[in-house]
Design a protein around this motif. Structure first.
Motif, PDB file in Angstrom:
ATOM      1  N   ARG A 180      11.566  -2.591  -5.153  1.00 31.37           N
ATOM      2  CA  ARG A 180      11.104  -1.322  -6.004  1.00 31.37           C
ATOM      3  C   ARG A 180      11.562  -0.028  -5.093  1.00 31.37           C
ATOM      4  NH1 ARG A 180       6.694  -4.041  -8.529  1.00 31.37           N
ATOM      5  NH2 ARG A 180       5.317  -3.392  -6.900  1.00 31.37           N
ATOM      6  N   VAL A 181      11.094   0.014  -3.909  1.00 29.49           N
ATOM      7  CA  VAL A 181      11.434   1.099  -2.971  1.00 29.49           C
ATOM      8  C   VAL A 181      12.796   1.386  -2.555  1.00 29.49           C
ATOM      9  CG1 VAL A 181       8.925   1.478  -2.306  1.00 29.49           C
ATOM     10  CG2 VAL A 181      10.503   0.242  -0.886  1.00 29.49           C
ATOM     11  N   LEU A 182      13.458   0.194  -2.395  1.00 22.65           N
ATOM     12  CA  LEU A 182      14.857   0.211  -2.059  1.00 22.65           C
ATOM     13  C   LEU A 182      15.587   0.578  -3.256  1.00 22.65           C
ATOM     14  CD1 LEU A 182      14.992  -2.937   0.206  1.00 22.65           C
ATOM     15  CD2 LEU A 182      14.972  -0.409   0.935  1.00 22.65           C
ATOM     16  N   ARG A 183      15.291   0.052  -4.479  1.00 21.25           N
ATOM     17  CA  ARG A 183      15.861   0.264  -5.768  1.00 21.25           C
ATOM     18  C   ARG A 183      15.932   2.066  -5.805  1.00 21.25           C
ATOM     19  NH1 ARG A 183      12.183  -0.666 -10.795  1.00 21.25           N
ATOM     20  NH2 ARG A 183      11.133   1.022  -9.524  1.00 21.25           N
ATOM     21  N   ASP A 184      14.703   2.514  -5.481  1.00 18.85           N
ATOM     22  CA  ASP A 184      14.468   3.980  -5.850  1.00 18.85           C
ATOM     23  C   ASP A 184      15.086   4.841  -4.517  1.00 18.85           C
ATOM     24  OD1 ASP A 184      13.138   3.128  -8.325  1.00 18.85           O
ATOM     25  OD2 ASP A 184      11.163   3.647  -7.298  1.00 18.85           O
ATOM     26  N   GLY A 185      15.754   4.120  -3.747  1.00 15.35           N
ATOM     27  CA  GLY A 185      16.561   5.021  -2.671  1.00 15.35           C
ATOM     28  C   GLY A 185      16.052   4.859  -1.355  1.00 15.35           C
ATOM     29  N   ALA A 186      15.222   4.429  -1.190  1.00 10.37           N
ATOM     30  CA  ALA A 186      14.507   4.321   0.390  1.00 10.37           C
ATOM     31  C   ALA A 186      15.663   3.769   1.185  1.00 10.37           C
ATOM     32  CB  ALA A 186      13.430   3.342   0.545  1.00 10.37           C
ATOM     33  N   ASP A 187      15.481   4.365   2.696  1.00 13.19           N
ATOM     34  CA  ASP A 187      16.526   3.942   3.816  1.00 13.19           C
ATOM     35  C   ASP A 187      15.775   2.972   4.562  1.00 13.19           C
ATOM     36  OD1 ASP A 187      18.620   5.910   3.181  1.00 13.19           O
ATOM     37  OD2 ASP A 187      17.045   7.217   3.622  1.00 13.19           O
ATOM     38  N   LEU A 188      14.428   2.865   4.457  1.00 14.99           N
ATOM     39  CA  LEU A 188      13.727   2.096   5.341  1.00 14.99           C
ATOM     40  C   LEU A 188      12.362   1.715   4.598  1.00 14.99           C
ATOM     41  CD1 LEU A 188      11.859   3.757   8.212  1.00 14.99           C
ATOM     42  CD2 LEU A 188      12.913   4.976   6.727  1.00 14.99           C
ATOM     43  N   VAL A 189      11.603   0.991   4.983  1.00 13.97           N
ATOM     44  CA  VAL A 189      10.322   0.482   4.556  1.00 13.97           C
ATOM     45  C   VAL A 189       9.174   0.707   5.276  1.00 13.97           C
ATOM     46  CG1 VAL A 189       9.027  -1.238   3.366  1.00 13.97           C
ATOM     47  CG2 VAL A 189      11.649  -1.540   3.153  1.00 13.97           C
ATOM     48  N   LYS A 190       8.098   1.400   4.854  1.00 14.21           N
ATOM     49  CA  LYS A 190       6.939   1.694   5.510  1.00 14.21           C
ATOM     50  C   LYS A 190       5.656   0.779   5.121  1.00 14.21           C
ATOM     51  CE  LYS A 190       3.896   5.106   7.264  1.00 14.21           C
ATOM     52  NZ  LYS A 190       3.517   6.482   7.063  1.00 14.21           N
ATOM     53  N   VAL A 191       4.905   0.050   5.945  1.00 11.98           N
ATOM     54  CA  VAL A 191       3.582  -0.767   5.544  1.00 11.98           C
ATOM     55  C   VAL A 191       2.635  -0.258   6.279  1.00 11.98           C
ATOM     56  CG1 VAL A 191       5.354  -2.898   5.378  1.00 11.98           C
ATOM     57  CG2 VAL A 191       4.049  -2.495   7.614  1.00 11.98           C
ATOM     58  N   CYS A 192       1.461  -0.766   5.714  1.00 10.02           N
ATOM     59  CA  CYS A 192       0.173  -0.045   6.447  1.00 10.02           C
ATOM     60  C   CYS A 192      -0.317  -1.449   6.962  1.00 10.02           C
ATOM     61  CB  CYS A 192      -0.556   0.307   5.389  1.00 10.02           C
ATOM     62  SG  CYS A 192      -0.066   2.115   4.733  1.00 10.02           S
ATOM     63  N   ALA A 193      -0.364  -1.440   8.249  1.00 10.68           N
ATOM     64  CA  ALA A 193      -0.859  -2.666   8.939  1.00 10.68           C
ATOM     65  C   ALA A 193      -2.271  -2.281   9.127  1.00 10.68           C
ATOM     66  CB  ALA A 193       0.043  -2.692  10.239  1.00 10.68           C
ATOM     67  N   THR A 194      -3.010  -1.208   9.365  1.00 11.50           N
ATOM     68  CA  THR A 194      -4.247  -0.813   9.690  1.00 11.50           C
ATOM     69  C   THR A 194      -4.763   0.294   8.619  1.00 11.50           C
ATOM     70  OG1 THR A 194      -3.828   1.116  10.977  1.00 11.50           O
ATOM     71  CG2 THR A 194      -3.700  -1.069  11.928  1.00 11.50           C
ATOM     72  N   GLY A 195      -6.138   0.586   8.727  1.00 12.13           N
ATOM     73  CA  GLY A 195      -6.465   1.845   8.096  1.00 12.13           C
ATOM     74  C   GLY A 195      -6.105   2.873   8.741  1.00 12.13           C
ATOM     75  N   GLY A 196      -6.667   4.136   8.436  1.00  9.14           N
ATOM     76  CA  GLY A 196      -6.271   5.360   9.061  1.00  9.14           C
ATOM     77  C   GLY A 196      -7.242   6.453   9.028  1.00  9.14           C
ATOM     78  N   ILE A 197      -7.022   7.605   9.742  1.00  7.83           N
ATOM     79  CA  ILE A 197      -8.069   8.474  10.062  1.00  7.83           C
ATOM     80  C   ILE A 197      -8.409   9.135   8.763  1.00  7.83           C
ATOM     81  CG2 ILE A 197      -8.442  10.865  11.008  1.00  7.83           C
ATOM     82  CD1 ILE A 197      -6.407   9.944  13.517  1.00  7.83           C
ATOM     83  N   SER A 198      -7.706   9.259   7.713  1.00  6.35           N
ATOM     84  CA  SER A 198      -7.788  10.162   6.440  1.00  6.35           C
ATOM     85  C   SER A 198      -7.983   9.219   5.276  1.00  6.35           C
ATOM     86  CB  SER A 198      -6.817  10.970   6.385  1.00  6.35           C
ATOM     87  OG  SER A 198      -5.563  10.276   6.208  1.00  6.35           O
ATOM     88  N   THR A 199      -8.126   8.024   5.546  1.00  8.31           N
ATOM     89  CA  THR A 199      -8.066   7.025   4.367  1.00  8.31           C
ATOM     90  C   THR A 199      -9.449   7.002   3.902  1.00  8.31           C
ATOM     91  OG1 THR A 199      -6.644   5.663   5.455  1.00  8.31           O
ATOM     92  CG2 THR A 199      -7.674   4.720   3.722  1.00  8.31           C
ATOM     93  N   PRO A 200      -9.661   7.252   2.473  1.00 10.97           N
ATOM     94  CA  PRO A 200     -11.059   7.082   1.868  1.00 10.97           C
ATOM     95  C   PRO A 200     -11.935   5.900   2.173  1.00 10.97           C
ATOM     96  CG  PRO A 200      -9.570   7.984   0.321  1.00 10.97           C
ATOM     97  CD  PRO A 200      -8.664   7.377   1.500  1.00 10.97           C
ATOM     98  N   ALA A 201     -11.379   4.566   2.125  1.00 10.41           N
ATOM     99  CA  ALA A 201     -11.827   3.341   2.170  1.00 10.41           C
ATOM    100  C   ALA A 201     -11.834   2.762   3.398  1.00 10.41           C
ATOM    101  CB  ALA A 201     -11.474   2.597   0.780  1.00 10.41           C
ATOM    102  N   ASP A 202     -11.305   2.932   4.483  1.00 12.63           N
ATOM    103  CA  ASP A 202     -11.023   2.318   5.635  1.00 12.63           C
ATOM    104  C   ASP A 202     -11.234   3.055   7.032  1.00 12.63           C
ATOM    105  OD1 ASP A 202      -8.401   2.966   5.798  1.00 12.63           O
ATOM    106  OD2 ASP A 202      -7.906   0.793   5.338  1.00 12.63           O
ATOM    107  N   GLN A 203     -11.090   2.509   8.058  1.00 12.32           N
ATOM    108  CA  GLN A 203     -10.923   3.129   9.310  1.00 12.32           C
ATOM    109  C   GLN A 203      -9.867   2.670  10.190  1.00 12.32           C
ATOM    110  OE1 GLN A 203     -13.550   5.150  11.153  1.00 12.32           O
ATOM    111  NE2 GLN A 203     -13.551   5.728   8.706  1.00 12.32           N
ATOM    112  N   PRO A 204      -9.558   3.396  11.267  1.00 11.95           N
ATOM    113  CA  PRO A 204      -8.143   2.758  11.916  1.00 11.95           C
ATOM    114  C   PRO A 204      -8.215   1.517  12.619  1.00 11.95           C
ATOM    115  CG  PRO A 204      -8.989   5.343  12.470  1.00 11.95           C
ATOM    116  CD  PRO A 204      -9.903   4.527  11.682  1.00 11.95           C
ATOM    117  N   GLU A 205      -9.382   0.852  12.817  1.00 10.74           N
ATOM    118  CA  GLU A 205      -9.652  -0.155  13.218  1.00 10.74           C
ATOM    119  C   GLU A 205      -9.446  -1.509  12.345  1.00 10.74           C
ATOM    120  OE1 GLU A 205     -11.882   2.530  16.117  1.00 10.74           O
ATOM    121  OE2 GLU A 205     -11.788   2.112  13.869  1.00 10.74           O
TER     122      GLU A 205
END
Length: 421
Positions: A180-205
């Motif tokens: 879907r993202v490539l169909r819509d014009g993405a040049d590369l793909v980004k995945v989330c392998a961890t949580g994050g600092i600003s994520t509502p439901a998880d943590q960086p670890e």
């Protein structure tokens, strides 16, 4: 349109780590390519209509890259206000942020989530001033992961802002998300392998997509012109999953451990530390109490781990995570890298040659060499003596993109014709 240019009198940093060239000459042609790089004694003849740019007292460098940016956002919590905004206003604000970044000496950027492919096309067509763009469009995340911005109230901040994300909880769903993202014009793909600092439901670890799911994404991206895969990865376990899954780059890499560094070195994986993201704490930017607490909790360990990665020779490319970093002050990231052990020259290489390699464009950009596109940043003074000179956009006196002068603070571009030799 590009025109022939002759830069004279400055100090040249090629961008590949070699020694600078004093009193250098750089010549470009009217197709926007570099045709000569060298010392001043005997440059070749130039086209009769070439403009001379006297850059005495300045340092000429390749145009810089910001390998991790989000032009669609005006702040960590800018998504809240987007629901009250007319869409055209957001478009013009995004364009203004792109122009501000270009004027800071950043002529190329990877937008890793949110900014549409239309901005890339508009820049390519000359409809707006900004860095050359590679866009990822939407992040791939599992339910409750870093791209799932569903708050405790039930409100989804991403959806409220009129944007999208890709929630995928199986390898099969991950493969469809890539399509879907490539169909819509993405040049590369980004995945989330961890949580994050600003994520509502998880943590960086916390771990995000599994190694199997990431490997599926990498395989699907490979099938479509070998697109590259960037992994949002902050915690050690998720970083290892991402590298084993075959990603090109680790974005943030804040808590990378020795095993992660070993794997990155073994497989040639890039790390984009985005140290500038922590500057939002110093500026007092609006953020939730939980986000601030998480950022403060991991900041010191991040500095220790990234310093270790630098010391061990992991491939580092510069990126800011703006707006967590500052638009228009993108090259502050180089100062932060130097603060963790890089030499000023190595930091410049991280923002030029290494960054171009990460983006897959090192054959045409990233260094000042004959035959490459004339993207150049000209700074007052010598950043090798003080890298902080690059942090102030006022010190970026000239910016050239594709052989065209797009910023000329000192009006150095004369109308004089370079003499034939």
């Amino acid at each position: 349109m590009p025109e022939g240019l002759v830069l004279v009198g400055g100090r040249l940093i090629v961008g590949d780590g070699t020694a600078p060239i004093d009193n250098a000459v750089v010549i470009t042609d009217d197709s926007g390519l570099i045709t000569y790089v060298g010392g001043s004694p005997s440059p070749p003849a130039v086209i009769p209509t070439a403009r001379v740019l006297d850059v005495s007292g300045c340092t000429v460098m390749p145009g810089f890259f910001d390998c991790h940016i989000h032009f669609h956002l005006d702040g960590l919590w800018g998504m809240h206000r987007r629901q009250d905004e007319y869409p055209p206003v957001h478009v013009f604000e995004t364009a203004a942020r792109m122009r501000e970044t270009l004027y800071a000496g950043v002529t190329s950027a990877r937008d890793l989530g949110g900014t549409g492919a239309g901005f890339r096309v508009a820049q390519e067509r000359g409809l707006l001033e900004g860095p050359r763009l590679q866009v990822a469009l939407r992040l791939l995340s599992h339910t409750g992961g870093h791209a799932d911005m569903t708050c405790k109230s039930g409100h989804d901040l991403v959806r409220m802002a009129g944007e999208g994300h890709e929630i995928c909880d199986t390898p099969a769903e991950a493969r469809l998300s890539v399509r879907r993202v490539l169909r819509d014009g993405a040049d590369l793909v980004k995945v989330c392998a961890t949580g994050g600092i600003s994520t509502p439901a998880d943590q960086p670890e916390d771990e995000g997509l599994s190694e199997e799911e990431i490997a599926t994404v990498v395989d699907e991206a490979r099938r479509h012109r070998r697109r590259r895969v960037a992994a949002h990865a902050q915690g050690a376990a998720g970083i290892i999953n991402a590298i084993r899954g075959g990603v090109t780059s680790i974005e943030h890499g804040y808590l990378i451990d020795d095993e992660g560094m070993d794997l990155a070195l073994e497989r040639g994986v890039f790390v984009v530390p985005t140290l500038s993201a922590f500057s939002s704490l110093d500026r007092g930017d609006a953020m939730s109490a939980t986000t601030r607490q998480t950022a403060l909790r991991i900041r010191d360990e991040t500095h220790v781990r990234i310093a270790a990665a630098i010391e061990r020779g992991v491939k580092i490319a510069a990126g800011t995570d703006a707006p967590a970093g500052r638009y228009g002050h993108n090259l502050e990231e180089l100062e932060r890298l130097v603060g963790l052990g890089m030499s000023p020259m190595d930091a410049i290489v991280a923002g030029t040659a290494t960054a171009a390699d990460l983006c897959g464009v090192s054959d045409i950009l990233g260094t000042v060499e004959t035959g490459k596109i004339a993207d150049l940043a000209i700074c007052a003074g010598d950043p090798l003596s003080g890298i902080s000179a690059l942090s102030n956009p006022d010190n970026i006196r000239l910016v050239i993109q594709g052989g065209r002068v797009v910023k000329d603070t000192d009006r150095r571009a004369s109308q004089a014709v370079a003499p034939a030799r």
